[in-house]
Structures are given as structure tokens and as C-alpha cells.
Design a protein around this motif. Structure first.
Motif, PDB file in Angstrom:
ATOM      1  N   THR A 164       0.944  -1.205  -0.110  1.00  0.00           N
ATOM      2  CA  THR A 164       0.017  -0.090   0.012  1.00  0.00           C
ATOM      3  C   THR A 164       1.064   1.354  -0.108  1.00  0.00           C
ATOM      4  OG1 THR A 164      -1.843  -1.239   1.079  1.00  0.00           O
ATOM      5  CG2 THR A 164      -1.776   1.405   1.337  1.00  0.00           C
ATOM      6  N   ALA A 165       2.137   1.216   0.910  1.00  0.00           N
ATOM      7  CA  ALA A 165       2.686   2.366   0.730  1.00  0.00           C
ATOM      8  C   ALA A 165       3.594   2.680  -0.557  1.00  0.00           C
ATOM      9  CB  ALA A 165       3.741   2.249   1.919  1.00  0.00           C
ATOM     10  N   GLY A 166       3.658   1.659  -1.417  1.00  0.00           N
ATOM     11  CA  GLY A 166       4.474   1.911  -2.824  1.00  0.00           C
ATOM     12  C   GLY A 166       5.718   2.276  -2.698  1.00  0.00           C
ATOM     13  N   PRO A 167       6.260   3.343  -3.415  1.00  0.00           N
ATOM     14  CA  PRO A 167       7.776   3.669  -3.337  1.00  0.00           C
ATOM     15  C   PRO A 167       8.069   4.236  -1.860  1.00  0.00           C
ATOM     16  CG  PRO A 167       6.622   4.603  -5.241  1.00  0.00           C
ATOM     17  CD  PRO A 167       5.542   4.247  -4.139  1.00  0.00           C
ATOM     18  N   ASP A 168       7.394   4.301  -0.909  1.00  0.00           N
ATOM     19  CA  ASP A 168       7.631   5.028   0.411  1.00  0.00           C
ATOM     20  C   ASP A 168       7.721   3.833   1.581  1.00  0.00           C
ATOM     21  OD1 ASP A 168       7.908   7.525  -0.855  1.00  0.00           O
ATOM     22  OD2 ASP A 168       5.929   7.986  -0.208  1.00  0.00           O
ATOM     23  N   TYR A 169       7.799   2.617   1.211  1.00  0.00           N
ATOM     24  CA  TYR A 169       7.567   1.583   2.175  1.00  0.00           C
ATOM     25  C   TYR A 169       8.685   1.241   3.110  1.00  0.00           C
ATOM     26  CZ  TYR A 169       6.933  -3.551   3.377  1.00  0.00           C
ATOM     27  OH  TYR A 169       6.695  -4.645   4.101  1.00  0.00           O
ATOM     28  N   ILE A 170       8.144   1.427   4.409  1.00  0.00           N
ATOM     29  CA  ILE A 170       9.367   1.068   5.321  1.00  0.00           C
ATOM     30  C   ILE A 170       8.532  -0.183   6.424  1.00  0.00           C
ATOM     31  CG2 ILE A 170      10.367   1.790   7.644  1.00  0.00           C
ATOM     32  CD1 ILE A 170       9.797   4.618   6.415  1.00  0.00           C
ATOM     33  N   PRO A 171       9.175  -1.428   5.878  1.00  0.00           N
ATOM     34  CA  PRO A 171       8.885  -2.454   6.501  1.00  0.00           C
ATOM     35  C   PRO A 171       8.256  -2.525   7.865  1.00  0.00           C
ATOM     36  CG  PRO A 171      10.290  -2.881   4.994  1.00  0.00           C
ATOM     37  CD  PRO A 171      10.323  -1.558   5.237  1.00  0.00           C
ATOM     38  N   CYS A 172       8.952  -2.123   8.689  1.00  0.00           N
ATOM     39  CA  CYS A 172       8.785  -1.936  10.372  1.00  0.00           C
ATOM     40  C   CYS A 172       7.968  -0.862  10.596  1.00  0.00           C
ATOM     41  CB  CYS A 172      10.074  -1.797  11.037  1.00  0.00           C
ATOM     42  SG  CYS A 172      11.051  -3.310  11.021  1.00  0.00           S
ATOM     43  N   LEU A 173       7.501  -0.086   9.817  1.00  0.00           N
ATOM     44  CA  LEU A 173       6.431   1.042  10.159  1.00  0.00           C
ATOM     45  C   LEU A 173       5.228   0.833   9.430  1.00  0.00           C
ATOM     46  CD1 LEU A 173       8.755   4.145  10.576  1.00  0.00           C
ATOM     47  CD2 LEU A 173       8.165   2.541  12.352  1.00  0.00           C
ATOM     48  N   ASP A 174       5.115   0.029   8.343  1.00  0.00           N
ATOM     49  CA  ASP A 174       4.195  -0.315   7.277  1.00  0.00           C
ATOM     50  C   ASP A 174       3.548  -1.377   7.561  1.00  0.00           C
ATOM     51  OD1 ASP A 174       3.879   2.566   6.421  1.00  0.00           O
ATOM     52  OD2 ASP A 174       5.675   2.011   5.109  1.00  0.00           O
ATOM     53  N   ASN A 175       3.764  -2.279   8.690  1.00  0.00           N
ATOM     54  CA  ASN A 175       3.136  -3.538   8.912  1.00  0.00           C
ATOM     55  C   ASN A 175       1.794  -3.425   9.351  1.00  0.00           C
ATOM     56  OD1 ASN A 175       2.508  -6.198   9.739  1.00  0.00           O
ATOM     57  ND2 ASN A 175       4.467  -6.430  11.152  1.00  0.00           N
ATOM     58  N   LEU A 176       0.689  -3.055   8.443  1.00  0.00           N
ATOM     59  CA  LEU A 176      -0.409  -2.864   8.907  1.00  0.00           C
ATOM     60  C   LEU A 176      -1.361  -4.038   9.592  1.00  0.00           C
ATOM     61  CD1 LEU A 176      -1.370  -1.163   5.444  1.00  0.00           C
ATOM     62  CD2 LEU A 176      -0.456  -0.030   7.292  1.00  0.00           C
ATOM     63  N   GLN A 177      -0.748  -5.108   9.101  1.00  0.00           N
ATOM     64  CA  GLN A 177      -1.562  -6.119   9.869  1.00  0.00           C
ATOM     65  C   GLN A 177      -1.291  -6.142  11.098  1.00  0.00           C
ATOM     66  OE1 GLN A 177      -0.106 -10.530   9.520  1.00  0.00           O
ATOM     67  NE2 GLN A 177      -1.871 -10.363   7.803  1.00  0.00           N
ATOM     68  N   ALA A 178       0.001  -5.956  11.512  1.00  0.00           N
ATOM     69  CA  ALA A 178       0.166  -5.840  13.100  1.00  0.00           C
ATOM     70  C   ALA A 178      -0.455  -4.562  13.743  1.00  0.00           C
ATOM     71  CB  ALA A 178       1.721  -5.919  13.360  1.00  0.00           C
ATOM     72  N   ILE A 179      -0.502  -3.506  13.156  1.00  0.00           N
ATOM     73  CA  ILE A 179      -1.252  -2.193  13.699  1.00  0.00           C
ATOM     74  C   ILE A 179      -2.490  -2.353  14.047  1.00  0.00           C
ATOM     75  CG2 ILE A 179      -1.371   0.136  12.936  1.00  0.00           C
ATOM     76  CD1 ILE A 179       1.109   0.047  11.620  1.00  0.00           C
ATOM     77  N   LYS A 180      -3.051  -3.086  13.116  1.00  0.00           N
ATOM     78  CA  LYS A 180      -4.546  -3.196  13.313  1.00  0.00           C
ATOM     79  C   LYS A 180      -4.910  -4.065  14.614  1.00  0.00           C
ATOM     80  CE  LYS A 180      -5.758  -3.453   8.078  1.00  0.00           C
ATOM     81  NZ  LYS A 180      -6.287  -4.250   7.108  1.00  0.00           N
ATOM     82  N   LYS A 181      -3.792  -4.775  14.885  1.00  0.00           N
ATOM     83  CA  LYS A 181      -4.315  -5.734  15.972  1.00  0.00           C
ATOM     84  C   LYS A 181      -3.831  -4.980  17.380  1.00  0.00           C
ATOM     85  CE  LYS A 181      -3.258 -10.141  13.724  1.00  0.00           C
ATOM     86  NZ  LYS A 181      -2.426 -11.254  13.551  1.00  0.00           N
ATOM     87  N   LEU A 182      -3.369  -3.819  17.179  1.00  0.00           N
ATOM     88  CA  LEU A 182      -3.076  -3.031  18.605  1.00  0.00           C
ATOM     89  C   LEU A 182      -4.199  -2.771  19.331  1.00  0.00           C
ATOM     90  CD1 LEU A 182      -0.497  -0.376  16.851  1.00  0.00           C
ATOM     91  CD2 LEU A 182      -0.080  -2.492  18.663  1.00  0.00           C
ATOM     92  N   HIS A 183      -4.018  -2.962  20.836  1.00  0.00           N
ATOM     93  CA  HIS A 183      -5.239  -2.702  21.625  1.00  0.00           C
ATOM     94  C   HIS A 183      -5.596  -1.158  21.984  1.00  0.00           C
ATOM     95  CE1 HIS A 183      -5.555  -6.844  22.383  1.00  0.00           C
ATOM     96  NE2 HIS A 183      -4.347  -6.908  22.819  1.00  0.00           N
ATOM     97  N   SER A 184      -4.305  -0.510  21.663  1.00  0.00           N
ATOM     98  CA  SER A 184      -4.481   1.066  21.937  1.00  0.00           C
ATOM     99  C   SER A 184      -3.349   1.815  21.022  1.00  0.00           C
ATOM    100  CB  SER A 184      -4.299   1.509  23.414  1.00  0.00           C
ATOM    101  OG  SER A 184      -4.113   2.776  23.504  1.00  0.00           O
ATOM    102  N   THR A 185      -3.647   3.057  20.664  1.00  0.00           N
ATOM    103  CA  THR A 185      -2.809   3.941  20.149  1.00  0.00           C
ATOM    104  C   THR A 185      -2.543   5.084  20.998  1.00  0.00           C
ATOM    105  OG1 THR A 185      -4.724   4.845  18.839  1.00  0.00           O
ATOM    106  CG2 THR A 185      -3.427   2.817  17.737  1.00  0.00           C
TER     107      THR A 185
END
Length: 824
Positions: free
Chosen positions: A299-320
Motif C-alpha cells: 500500500t505504501a508503494g515507493p515509500d514502503y518502510i517494512p517495520c513502520l508499514d506492517n498494517l496487519q500488526a497495527i490493526k491488532k493493537l489494543h491502543s494507540t
């Protein structure tokens, strides 16, 4: 008379029989002399002795039928010579490489062996022999051309049948033998490259071939023409002429430094270890030709940072609530695909022009220009993004703001007492960008948030920056290393939750260091700001920070408050309340890799031999000064006493950079700005680049000796990192990456392919990668980057240690690979 005439004919037949016998004897003598030459230190090529079977057939057709018996005897002798040659080929190959001489030079040696009287008395036989050799050489030339054409399509060693030259029969992996099995055939390019460094001996420099003592030059050089036809190429060749093996791997300290990477297994190896290593090597060699890279579909395309764009893990966070979604969430299996380039990407503008403008299509984001344009952050100007040098707190330019801080607090002393700065919430990092003019380096950090690509703008401009957030874990830096911490409207709620975030700054700030806070609570009187100022004042007092100055910048219309951290524990001991509490003695303040934040303070070191008890030397003296807390009783990384280790490392990298990197490997340093030392020890590599217009991000691996505090003490900066994970930066951030024995260490516990993909991600097209490692690892890395169509600029190997310099290309794969955890 007629009878006498025919009598002479009969006599001729007898003479012919006699001559045939002489021919056999002479030819056998020639063969024996040839064998003697092959087993001695002669330079006669192996192929000039061996006669291929199909050549024999062509020669036989040209010989008179009544000499068949003679030819059979000759063939038997040749077979004997061929068998003897096979037994001796390995020895002659190592003792004297025939590939260094052209064929016409060695041909004369064979013809000169018989004496002059023998040549005169057997002219007919010599003419036949010469005709045979001419046929043989023509055949060999045809076969050589075919063999070289075939070798370009197949870089692996192949076993050839008896119809090919002797070079195809020899599968030896010794020096000077090419991977294609055609090391005896030298092209014009090979000979021209050999001339660039006469001290290298019989090194074969064909593409893809590496042996001990070998240099492979690819500096602006066309594969089909080794002479070159432009000034840049001639310049690089001249630089290579001046380079010697001792300059690439300097003697003295180098042997000591390399010992750090050598495992001591005793005097003798075991058969099990040898067999295991060979199997792994063979398996690795088979895999090297099978790399097939794909482009990341994310999704991030040319700006992809693997450890900051792990959308699957971010969706599982209990709080932000504490910015958990902006922190690192690295995937279990790092990506092995290549990140796309932005459409219309161009070679970045060079420093210092890049500080004022960059190509729009390299970072095609306009949101910041729309939101912050009135504050002179960034503007869209045609095909450029321009940076007037302003910020939220310094609309009229960063330099005025920087000088205003020093005028308010003279002890700041930019570029002398204050050298290393942490800029929190940096925006597009104009503050750090203009601190270079005051001989100061700033580690600028900001999260990957709604302020679209702010860190990416900074890096594209040639300013140090890191994508990070002050959330729930410590920042990846040692304690007590920053001379100044700066926050200009950085949007960090310092005063909440017991001041947990401000206590993290307290951990990072040197005793005696300054906290410069420029924010609306300092100078505005609206209720919200007044409440924040009151809370901050109480918190800072409990931290024992001293308020040095509150001044208003009339030009920018802002106020700046400057605080100083204490240099003793006296204030802590006199507090009426232990709030915030002191950290337990067991709490390691230097531990920073995924360590949760704590609401406590660490004590100030008071022992004169403990780091943090004294302020470092003024810049630039601190760069080469051995830190006062490195003791002779301590053992350094390389086995010497710590001070001696430090000095040896400093001299080693100074010598390597001066004699090799700056002039010997074909790098135009005027095009280099952002540099990363992927495995820094004492920071010697970065220190050696001091006089260049570059900055160096020193990375200390989390599984390596913790030498990062030494790097900061020298007036340099760096970060802790685990190279089994992705680095917290945008793609295309660096002009040059330096990896000293990194890959061989990482591949023991991580996926080497993923690390090479990460290198491709953070390196700019046209950027350089310098690898120093063992030869096996060098071969693996080279094979991977060749599959990316990178250009190999130079390879060098000696005593199983190698040097590789390669340049990234603009190539991207056509086939895509979907990274499921990075898809929204």
C-alpha cells in the motif's frame, strides 16, 4: 643413361626411408623437450603442447599417404605428451600462468627449440610441422572465439569434451582460472585491465571472476573495450595504477583488526567441519545463479518502510494512545522484494544546493506545502520542492534562530562545546540542516504521521533524519550522549504521566547539557499554554534542571526557554519528595533496544573514570582524543587495551580511506552526501571522512560490543540496530553504504537475501555499496546484486578477505510480489 636415371630414383626411395626415420627421432626429441619445458618454469602455454583430436584429423589429410606409418608413430608420441601434460597441468598453472602472454608470443618459443643445424638438415619435416602448427592455431582461434561466446552466456564452470581446448578440460579452481573454464583465453579488455595494476601478478579480471590477489575494475568501463574513451574512465584507471594491495588491505593494524572476525578453532580443522563447509559452499554456489527478484506490491508503494508499514500488526493493537501505531512493528519474515521507484525519479540534486531545493518527483508529496507553506517549511516551485529555510518557530530562517539561541546562552558555543544535537519533532529538519554551518550535527527525528514525508524531505535534502516517535519504548540511543536536546513546537506532551517522555530526554542528555524548548507555553498567555507552563515548571524543578534563560526572538515572534541538566547528584539528594523516583541501581541506562520507558531518573556518574562525569573535549579535538573513561585495564574489541585499540582503529581507517576509498575504488565523493556505516565499531570510518562534505550514520549492531557511547564522545552520532530487521528510514535515503564484515555475521542468524533487499531499499539509484568481508560472502552478495543489474565497480581478494564496490542501478523487476501484511 636411362638406367642411371632410374637408379637415382631408387636411391631417393631409400633416402626417403632414412629421412622418415630421422623425422621420428627429431619429432620425439621435440616432444621430450616440450615436456621438459612444461614441467619447468617455462611460460609455454599448455594448449600449445596438446593437439586436439580433430586438429589431428585435419593435419592427416594434408600428409602424403606413404607417411601414414610415420604419423601413427607421431600420434602415439603426442598421446604420451598429452597424458604427461594432464599430470603436470595443475603445477604449471600455479607456477606460471600462461594466460599472461599472447599466443603469438608463446608460439615463437616452440619454434626456437631445435638447433639451427637440425632445421637446415630437415627443412621438409619442419615445413610440414609448421604447416601442422598453423592449422592447429587457426583451429584454436576458432575454438577460442566460440568458447568465449559461450562463456558469456554461462558464468558457471562447465566440463567440456575432448573436442575443445585444454582450458576446458581443466576444472581446477586455482588462481587465474576463470569461472567459465576459459581462463587461458584473454580478451583485449583483460589485457588492458591487467596493465592498470602491474603489481597484481597474474590476476584474471574478466567479468564475474575473482581470485586471490585479483582486482576487477568496472569504473565507467565498457565490457567490450578495456581502453575507455572518456576522461572519467582514464582518471579512474590512473587511480587504480596508484593503488596497491597494501592500500586496499593495509598491513599492521589491519591484521589485528581482522582478528576480531576470526574464530579460533585451534591449529587443525576437523574433517567434519571441512566437509560441512564444503557442502554449504557448494549449496551456496548453486543458489547464487538462481536469484529472481520481484517488486514489492504494498500500500505504501515507493515509500514502503517494512517495520513502520506492517498494517496487519497495527490493526491488532489494543491502543494507540501512546503512539503505538507509529512505533516499530517488524514482520516476522522481512520482505525479500524490491521497493518501486516513484514515477519520474531522477538523480538527487547535490549538496549544498539540495538544502534549498529537491526534485518534486523524487518525493511527490504536496500536503506539507499546503499546510505549512505559510511557515516557510516547503513550497512547490515548478518541478522542484523548495525550502526557504523556515520552520514553525523560525519563519524568517533557521540561521537567525540558531544564532539567537547562542546569544541568549553563550555557553551553548555551537561547534565547540556543543557538537551533537537531538532535534525532536524536526519537521523537514531545516534546523539541523543549517546547524552544519556552525559545525554541529543534529540527529533529527519525527514520526511517519499526517505530516506527510517530513523525514523523507529531510533525507532527500541531505540532512540527517530518522523516522521515530517518543511513545512507549526508549529511543535507540545510549544514555548521556547528546550535548543539546531541541524541541521547537515538537508536539510532544512532556508534562503528562509523570513526565515519562521528558525523563527519556533526561536519560539521553549529558550531565551539563542543555534542553532548548521553543513552544507557545513559553511565551503565550492563553489558558491552555499557561497550564502547560505551570506543569512543566514543576516537573523540570523535580528533575533538578536549572532554568538558564527565557528570551523572546523579536524577529520570529517566539520565545525560547533553555534549561541545563545538573552535573552532580546533590540536588537529587536534597529533594523533599522522591518524585520522580531514582531508578534502581540494576537499571541499565544504556539498554535501549525495545526497552519500555520508565518513570524514574538515573543518577549522575561521579567517579572521574566513569562516562558522563566530565564534559568531552571541545570540537574538533574530541574527534581523535581517546575518551578519558577508556582504561588500559579494559580490553578492546580487537584484543588490545581499550586506548590502544581505539588508536589502532583510528589509524587503520584513516589509512584505508586516504589510500583506497578516496582515490582507488572509483567513487566521485563530490556526489556523496548521506553515508551509513552499517557496522561501526569506534567510528573510525566516519572520523576519516571528517574533511568531506558528508555526514555518517554509525550503526552499532545490538549483538555487537556496545561501542556507540565512544562514537558520541568523539562528536559523531549513531544508532543501535538489528540488521535482521528493517531500518527506520525511507527508501532511497543514502548515497553510500559501508559494510565491514557485516554480511558474514548476519547470515549466521538471519536471511541474507532479506538484508540485501534492505540495502537496495535504503540506497539511492546510483549510490555505492562498499563491502569488506570473507571471499565466500563477497561472492554471495555480488551474485545477488548482479541479479538486480547493479554495476560491479571493483572486486579485490587476498588471503580469503575481499573488497567489493558496487553501484545500484535504476532497474526494477517487472514481476510483482504482494506483501500481505503491508496491504490495507
Amino acid at each position: 643413361m636411362a638406367l642411371g636415371k632410374y637408379t637415382r630414383v631408387d636411391n631417393r626411395r631409400s633416402a626417403s626411408s632414412y629421412c622418415s626415420t630421422v623425422t621420428i627421432v627429431v619429432f620425439v626429441a621435440l616432444c621430450l623437450v616440450g615436456v621438459w619445458m612444461m614441467t619447468s618454469s617455462s611460460v609455454v602455454p599448455v594448449q600449445n603442447v596438446d593437439v586436439p583430436q580433430e586438429n589431428k584429423s585435419e593435419v592427416k589429410e594434408q600428409v602424403i599417404e606413404n607417411n601414414n606409418e610415420v604419423k601413427e608413430q607421431v600420434n602415439e608420441n603426442v598421446d604420451e605428451v598429452k597424458e604427461q601434460e594432464k599430470n603436470d597441468s595443475s603445477t604449471s598453472q600455479f607456477e606460471d600462468n600462461p594466460g599472461d602472454l599472447p599466443e603469438d608470443a608463446t608460439k615463437g618459443d616452440t619454434n626456437d627449440m631445435p638447433s639451427k643445424s637440425e632445421i637446415d638438415s630437415n627443412s621438409q619435416e619442419n615445413q610440414e610441422q609448421k604447416q601442422d602448427e598453423n592449422v592447429e592455431l587457426k583451429t584454436r582461434e576458432k575454438e577460442s572465439s566460440a568458447e568465449e561466446t559461450k562463456s558469456k552466456d554461462n558464468e558457471s564452470n562447465q566440463e567440456t569434451d575432448s573436442s575443445k581446448t585444454d582450458g576446458g578440460d581443466n576444472d581446477s579452481g586455482g588462481q587465474g582460472v576463470s569461472e567459465e573454464g576459459s581462463g587461458e583465453k584473454k580478451s583485449d579488455t583483460d589485457e588492458a585491465e591487467k596493465k592498470t595494476d602491474p603489481e597484481e601478478g597474474s590476476a584474471d579480471t574478466k567479468s564475474g571472476e575473482k581470485v586471490d590477489g585479483e582486482i576487477e575494475e568496472k569504473v565507467n568501463q565498457n565490457d567490450s573495450d578495456g581502453s575507455g574513451d572518456n576522461s572519467d574512465e582514464k582518471k579512474d584507471e590512473n587511480q587504480t595504477k596508484d593503488q596497491t594491495p597494501s592500500e586496499v588491505f593495509p598491513s599492521g593494524a589491519q591484521s589485528d583488526l581482522l582478528s576480531e572476525t576470526t574464530t579460533q578453532n585451534g591449529a587443525f580443522s576437523t574433517q567434519a567441519a571441512e566437509s560441512k563447509n564444503e557442502k554449504e559452499s557448494q549449496s551456496s554456489s548453486k543458489q547464487q545463479t538462481g536469484y529472481s527478484w520481484k517488486q514489492c506490491n504494498v500500500t505504501a508503494g515507493p515509500d514502503y518502510i517494512p517495520c513502520l508499514d506492517n498494517l496487519q500488526a497495527i490493526k491488532k493493537l489494543h491502543s494507540t494512545k501512546h503512539y503505538e501505531h507509529r512505533e516499530r512493528h517488524c514482520p516476522e519474515n522481512p520482505p525479500t522484494c524490491l521497493v518501486a521507484l516513484p514515477k519520474g525519479y531522477r538523480k538527487p540534486i547535490e549538496w549544498p544546493t539540495s538544502r534549498e531545493k529537491i526534485w518534486y518527483y523524487n518525493v511527490p508529496h504536496t500536503k506539507l506545502a499546503e499546510v505549512k507553506g505559510h511557515q516557510n517549511w516547503v513550497k512547490v516551485t515548478g518541478e522542484y520542492l523548495t525550502f526557504p529555510g523556515g520552520g514553525t518557530q523560525f519563519k524568517h530562517g533557521a540561521l537567525h534562530y540558531i544564532d539567537f539561541i547562542q546569544e541568549s546562552v553563550p555557553d551553548v558555543a555551537w561547534g565547540k562545546r556543543s557538537r551533537v544535537v537531538l532535534d525532536v519533532g524536526c519537521g523537514v529538519a531545516s534546523f539541523g540542516g543549517y546547524l552544519f554551518d556552525r559545525d554541529v550535527i543534529a540527529m533529527s527525528l519525527a514520526p511517519k504521521d499526517e505530516h506527510e514525508a517530513q523525514v523523507q524531505f529531510a533525507l532527500e535534502r541531505g540532512i540527517p533524519a530518522l523516522s521515530a516517535v517518543m511513545g512507549t519504548t526508549r529511543l535507540p540511543f545510549p544514555s548521556r550522549v547528546f550535548d543539546i536536546v531541541h524541541c521547537a513546537r515538537c508536539r510532544v506532551p512532556w508534562h503528562i504521566e509523570g513526565g515519562k517522555l521528558l525523563l527519556e530526554l533526561n536519560r539521553l542528555l549529558r550531565p551539563g547539557g542543555f534542553f532548548v524548548w521553543s513552544a507557545t507555553p513559553v511565551y503565550q498567555k492563553i489558558p491552555v499554554d499557561v497550564a502547560i507552563w505551570k506543569a512543566m515548571s514543576e516537573l523540570i524543578k523535580s528533575l533538578c534542571w536549572e532554568l538558564i534563560s527565557i528570551n523572546k526572538d523579536t524577529v520570529n515572534g517566539v520565545g525560547v526557554a533553555t534549561y541545563r541538566k545538573p552535573m552532580s547528584n546533590d540536588c537529587y539528594e536534597k529533594r523533599s519528595q522522591n518524585d520522580p523516583p531514582m531508578c534502581a541501581d540494576s537499571d541499565d541506562s544504556n539498554a535501549a533496544w525495545y526497552v519500555p520507558l520508565q518513570t524514574c531518573m538515573h543518577k549522575i556518574p561521579i567517579d572521574s573514570t566513569e562516562r558522563g562525569s566530565q564534559w568531552p573535549e571541545e570540537w574538533p579535538s574530541r574527534l581523535v582524543k581517546t575518551p578519558y573513561w577508556l582504561l588500559s585495564s579494559q580490553v578492546g574489541v580487537y584484543g588490545k587495551s581499550a586506548p590502544e585499540d581505539f588508536a589502532s582503529d583510528n589509524e587503520h581507517w584513516k589509512r584505508v580511506v586516504t589510500k583506497s576509498y578516496l582515490s582507488g575504488i572509483g567513487i566521485d565523493w563530490s556526489t556523496v552526501r548521506n553515508v551509513m556505516d552499517m557496522r561501526a565499531i569506534y567510528g573510525g570510518f566516519a572520523a576519516a571522512l571528517k574533511d568531506l562534505n558528508v555526514w555518517v550514520m554509525n550503526v552499532v549492531s545490538v549483538d555487537a560490543p556496545d561501542t556507540l557511547p565512544i562514537i558520541y564522545e568523539r562528536g559523531l552520532f549513531g544508532i543501535y540496530h538489528d540488521w535482521c530487521e528493517s531500518f527506520s528510514t525511507y527508501p532511497r535515503s543514502y548515497d553510500l553504504l559501508h559494510a565491514d564484515h557485516l554480511f558474514s555475521k548476519i547470515k549466521k542468524r538471519c536471511n541474507l537475501v532479506a538484508l540485501v533487499a534492505e540495502v537496495d531499499r535504503i540506497l539511492r539509484p546510483g549510490g555505492k555499496l562498499i563491502v569488506r568481508d570473507n571471499v565466500e560472502t563477497i561472492n554471495e552478495v555480488e551474485s545477488m546484486v548482479r541479479a538486480m543489474q547493479w554495476e560491479v565497480r571493483l572486486t579485490y581478494s587476498k588471503d580469503n578477505e575481499g573488497l567489493l564496490c558496487i553501484q545500484k542501478s535504476m532497474w526494477r523487476p517487472s514481476e510483482a510480489e504482494t506483501v500481505s501484511y503491508a496491504i490495507a
